[in-house]
Motif scaffolding. Structure first.
Motif, mmCIF file in Angstrom:
data_model
loop_
_atom_site.group_PDB
_atom_site.id
_atom_site.type_symbol
_atom_site.label_atom_id
_atom_site.label_comp_id
_atom_site.label_asym_id
_atom_site.label_seq_id
_atom_site.Cartn_x
_atom_site.Cartn_y
_atom_site.Cartn_z
ATOM 1 N N TYR A 131 -1.720 -4.957 17.358
ATOM 2 C CA TYR A 131 -1.012 -6.048 17.338
ATOM 3 C C TYR A 131 -0.280 -6.037 18.493
ATOM 4 O O TYR A 131 0.760 -5.266 18.886
ATOM 5 N N ASP A 182 6.489 3.414 8.306
ATOM 6 C CA ASP A 182 5.980 4.013 9.316
ATOM 7 C C ASP A 182 6.443 5.387 9.530
ATOM 8 O O ASP A 182 6.119 6.120 10.620
ATOM 9 N N GLU A 207 -4.707 -9.014 -0.152
ATOM 10 C CA GLU A 207 -3.332 -9.081 -0.318
ATOM 11 C C GLU A 207 -2.889 -10.507 -1.042
ATOM 12 O O GLU A 207 -2.362 -11.514 -0.150
ATOM 13 N N GLU A 255 -5.047 -4.498 -3.681
ATOM 14 C CA GLU A 255 -3.888 -4.354 -4.804
ATOM 15 C C GLU A 255 -4.007 -5.457 -5.775
ATOM 16 O O GLU A 255 -3.363 -6.434 -6.170
ATOM 17 N N THR A 301 -4.955 -4.562 7.002
ATOM 18 C CA THR A 301 -5.522 -4.828 8.284
ATOM 19 C C THR A 301 -6.892 -4.446 8.297
ATOM 20 O O THR A 301 -7.949 -5.056 8.756
ATOM 21 N N ALA A 335 -1.952 -0.948 14.753
ATOM 22 C CA ALA A 335 -2.098 -0.724 13.250
ATOM 23 C C ALA A 335 -3.325 0.093 12.653
ATOM 24 O O ALA A 335 -2.992 0.599 11.876
ATOM 25 N N HIS A 375 -1.254 0.850 -5.184
ATOM 26 C CA HIS A 375 -0.264 1.858 -5.148
ATOM 27 C C HIS A 375 -0.162 2.784 -6.516
ATOM 28 O O HIS A 375 0.787 3.430 -6.272
ATOM 29 N N PRO A 389 0.356 4.352 2.448
ATOM 30 C CA PRO A 389 1.701 4.068 2.354
ATOM 31 C C PRO A 389 2.038 2.625 2.912
ATOM 32 O O PRO A 389 0.991 2.042 3.648
ATOM 33 N N ASN A 390 3.230 1.726 2.629
ATOM 34 C CA ASN A 390 3.180 0.508 3.162
ATOM 35 C C ASN A 390 3.141 0.583 4.791
ATOM 36 O O ASN A 390 3.699 1.458 5.448
ATOM 37 N N GLY A 391 2.315 -0.499 5.273
ATOM 38 C CA GLY A 391 2.352 -0.619 6.551
ATOM 39 C C GLY A 391 1.148 0.372 7.157
ATOM 40 O O GLY A 391 1.179 0.443 8.382
ATOM 41 N N SER A 392 0.483 1.107 6.505
ATOM 42 C CA SER A 392 -0.245 2.082 7.145
ATOM 43 C C SER A 392 -1.804 1.536 7.686
ATOM 44 O O SER A 392 -2.252 2.236 8.241
ATOM 45 N N ARG A 415 1.624 -2.579 18.659
ATOM 46 C CA ARG A 415 1.654 -1.727 17.451
ATOM 47 C C ARG A 415 0.215 -1.358 17.292
ATOM 48 O O ARG A 415 -0.774 -2.350 16.906
#
Ligand SMILES: Nc1ncnc2c1ncn2[C@@H]1O[C@H](COP(=O)(O)OP(=O)(O)OP(=O)(O)O)[C@@H](O)[C@H]1O
Ligand SMILES: [Mg+2]
Lengths: 336, 337
Positions: free
Chosen positions: A14, A316, A89, A162, A50, A24, A194, A43-46, A22
């Motif tokens: 991104y 992160d 999501e 999820e 995406t 991703a 999760h 984990p979140n944002g891993s 970033r």
């Protein structure tokens, strides 16, 4: 077994003029075989969402190769979408339409027979509320509707990002049986979640992602076995002998952690060798138990996201594969 | 095909479409009703009544004139100066004439289909174009902002086909609404004309010109809808289209007028959008440069600039093509996340 989903070296960056780029997805690989229930953890944002968005053609990758049901995507996406049901999501639905209208419009767009709408509504338990506007639904009801929309096509590959988000305990259990039933009927399910206890219960195999790269994958029991690190709990007849035992083991190169009434060993290949070694020094083992690990602790260890008292871990801050310091540990011993 | 049908269904199911349609119909009905009530047919009785009123006004004016002369004479007899108040010769030269009191002026308003309907077509087009703009913008804008578009793309990854069928559904709806309401609009005013006004001299030629006005109205409405659709899709939000519309209106109608006024630009209205909208409906729109004449040098015809409907068509067509192309181009490439 044939691969239903293949991802190789997927990259997505991104770009932002202010905050820089970033990554991703940073060379991510994934393989899901037919008929599996496959857990997709991170984990979140891993980069889970995406990955799924890229796979489904919503965003364009910056590199890498993907195939779904034997078709290269995104090029061949339109030939396989009829066989891929997905939610990404907690999807949003147009709030002023009823659940039935929403599904019937999707069915129309996807050339699915209209009778299928009521079938899936029944399946996710929304039959009696299907005539109400989505705006008035609770979180879990919206989630059920999302799952219904993914099931509408009766897909060969079901991708759920999820899906248990917001479901009540009964709903989670229903979801579990639903996944099992679907897998038994030959559907392949990719599940990001999760709730690791859940994943451990229903998944055949998993892929774990951290900061855009795969840190572990394979059948669940193999992942667990490879990460139990040969942990063994040892108790002796007399607690006074613990110190002596620790010394003996330490001298023989076994990592030992001392506890008031037992020792924790790790890296033990054959537990029997421990009792043999101790017996040679006249220390008699009363309990020798290989400690089984659960997916949660393996996950926390692999991604390095276990909470540390007194610290607030930021997103992160997880394991970076191929990064400077942790590559050796996380990369080791992970055959296919 | 299934996509197009689905999008038509979606559009028809939307509450905003229905509410706006009801408002549109109410508004148009209001205009027609108001006009129907204010119009009165020129029956012989009405004409006779007007003649009576005109005669009465003539008599009243003659009486006032005689009274004024009498007052003036009396004042002169007292030796007063009367020139200022009563004019020369006590205003005897200004005797009211019967033809100054045309009974026509005493007649109530009568709706004339031939003379007035083309204006009403423009009113109709304006109202439906506004409807098209709002419905078009929100149809795709709300879909983007609620995530419905993303859902749909999961189902049908052919993005251009998805956006294209949405646009096609919107334009079909607008065309349908325009044709249906346009027919009702025409019928309503024909009815008003024949019962409470006049439909005299409505020849085949008049109908032809009404038909052409109707076609221009349809084009205007479709362009409004398509532009709103494209803008909302570009900005992925309804408010994008509405914001641009307000922005363009302010810049064009106020900003350019003030700016060119200060700079003293000739024919400044040529840069104002509403000029082209007028030209589109009136077939041509004349701009007059009153400053071009130096009246000191005697009589002079001020310079004129004529904006034709072809020029308007070109302008609006190009603008629509531009935003539509941008919308589809961006749609093909953008990340939907
Ligand atoms: N549209 C975007 N623009 C910029 N960065 C983005 C965008 N979408 C995602 N990212 C970044 O990409 C990374 C991966 O995000 P992603 O949504 O895939 O995470 P995830 O694994 O699904 O996390 P979670 O468990 O919280 O759902 C994050 O660092 C996120 O900030
Ligand atoms: Mg996610």
């Amino acid at each position: 077994m044939s691969a239903v989903l293949e991802i190789e070296d997927l990259r997505k960056t991104y770009k932002s003029r202010r905050r820089g780029d970033r990554h991703a997805l940073d060379g991510f690989d994934m393989l899901v075989e037919a008929g599996q229930v496959h857990g997709f953890l991170g984990p979140n944002g891993s980069g889970k969402t995406t990955t799924l968005r890229t796979l489904l053609g919503l965003i364009r990758p910056d590199g890498g190769r993907m195939a779904v049901l034997g078709q290269e995507v995104p090029a061949g996406l339109s030939t396989v979408t009829g066989q891929v049901g997905a939610i990404v999501e907690s999807p949003q639905f147009f709030p002023h339409f009823t659940a039935r209208d929403t599904l019937s419009l999707l069915a129309g767009a996807g050339e699915v027979p209209a009778t299928r709408v009521d079938e899936v509504l029944e399946l996710v338990g929304l039959r009696d509320r299907a005539g109400e506007r989505v705006k008035t639904y609770s979180l879990g009801m919206k989630q059920r509707l999302a799952v219904a929309s993914a099931l509408l096509k009766n897909p060969k590959l079901l991708i759920l990002d999820e899906p248990a988000n917001g479901l009540d305990p009964g709903g989670i259990r229903e979801m579990r049986t639903l996944m099992r039933d679907l897998a038994e009927s030959g559907m392949t399910v990719v599940l990001s979640s999760h709730i690791l206890g859940e994943i451990q219960l229903i998944c055949d195999s998993v892929t774990i992602i951290s900061l855009g790269r795969r840190v572990a994958f394979g059948p669940v029991d193999q992942v667990l076995a490879a990460h139990s690190h040969g942990a063994v709990r040892v108790r002796l007849d007399t607690a006074e002998d613990l110190a002596a035992a620790a010394e003996v083991l330490g001298r023989n190169g076994v990592p030992v952690a001392r506890h008031p009434d037992h020792l924790m060993l790790s890296g033990v290949e054959k537990p029997a060798s421990v009792s043999l070694l101790l017996a040679e020094h006249h220390l008699y083992v009363s309990e020798l138990a290989p400690v089984s690990v659960d997916l949660e602790s393996v996950f926390l260890e692999l991604t390095n996201t276990a909470p540390v008292p007194g610290q607030h871990r930021q997103v992160d801050e997880s394991v970076q594969i191929g990064g400077a310091e942790k590559s050796g540990r996380a990369g080791g011993g992970w055959g296919a | 095909m299934s996509l197009y049908v689905t999008e038509l269904r979606r559009l028809a199911k939307r509450r905003l479409t229905r509410v706006m349609l009801v408002l549109l119909v109410l508004g148009l009905t209001g205009v027609a009703t108001a006009l129907a009530f204010s119009s009165q047919k020129r029956s012989p009785a009405v004409i006779a009544q007007a003649q009576v009123e005109a005669d009465a006004q003539y008599r009243q004016a003659t009486k006032d004139w005689e009274k004024m002369i009498a007052e003036c004479d009396a004042a002169q007899a007292r030796g007063e100066q009367t020139e200022d108040r009563y004019g020369p010769n006590c205003g005897r030269d200004w005797q009211p004439q019967p033809e100054m009191f045309d009974p026509e002026w005493s007649l109530p308003y009568q709706f004339d289909f031939r003379g007035e309907f083309s204006r009403l077509v423009a009113v109709f087009a304006g109202a439906v174009a506004l409807f098209g703009f709002v419905v078009g913008a929100s149809f795709v804008g709300a879909e983007w902002s609620t995530g419905g578009m993303m859902n749909l793309l999961l189902w049908r990854p052919k993005r251009l086909a998805v956006l294209g069928s949405k646009l096609a559904a919107l334009l079909s709806l607008l065309a349908g609404v325009t044709v249906l309401l346009g027919a009702l609009w025409t019928a309503a005013f024909w009815l008003i004309g024949s019962t409470r006004g006049t439909t005299a001299k409505v020849t085949a030629g008049v109908w032809q010109s009404v038909g052409l006005s109707g076609l221009r109205a349809l084009a205007m409405i479709l362009v409004a809808g398509a532009v709103a659709f494209a803008l909302a899709s570009l900005g992925r939000h309804t408010s994008m289209a509405l914001g641009v519309a307000v922005g363009v209106a302010v810049v064009s109608e106020i900003g350019i007028r003030i700016g060119t006024g200060i700079a003293g630009v000739r024919f400044a209205d040529r840069y104002v959008l509403s000029t082209y909208a007028m030209a589109w409906f009136e077939k041509q729109w004349k701009l007059i440069d009153h400053d071009s004449c130096q009246f000191v040098q005697g009589a002079c015809e001020p310079k004129e600039l004529i904006v034709t409907w072809q020029q308007s068509g070109l302008l609006f067509g190009l603008a629509a093509a531009l935003v539509l192309t941008a919308a589809f181009w961006i749609m093909r490439r953008r990340d939907v996340a």
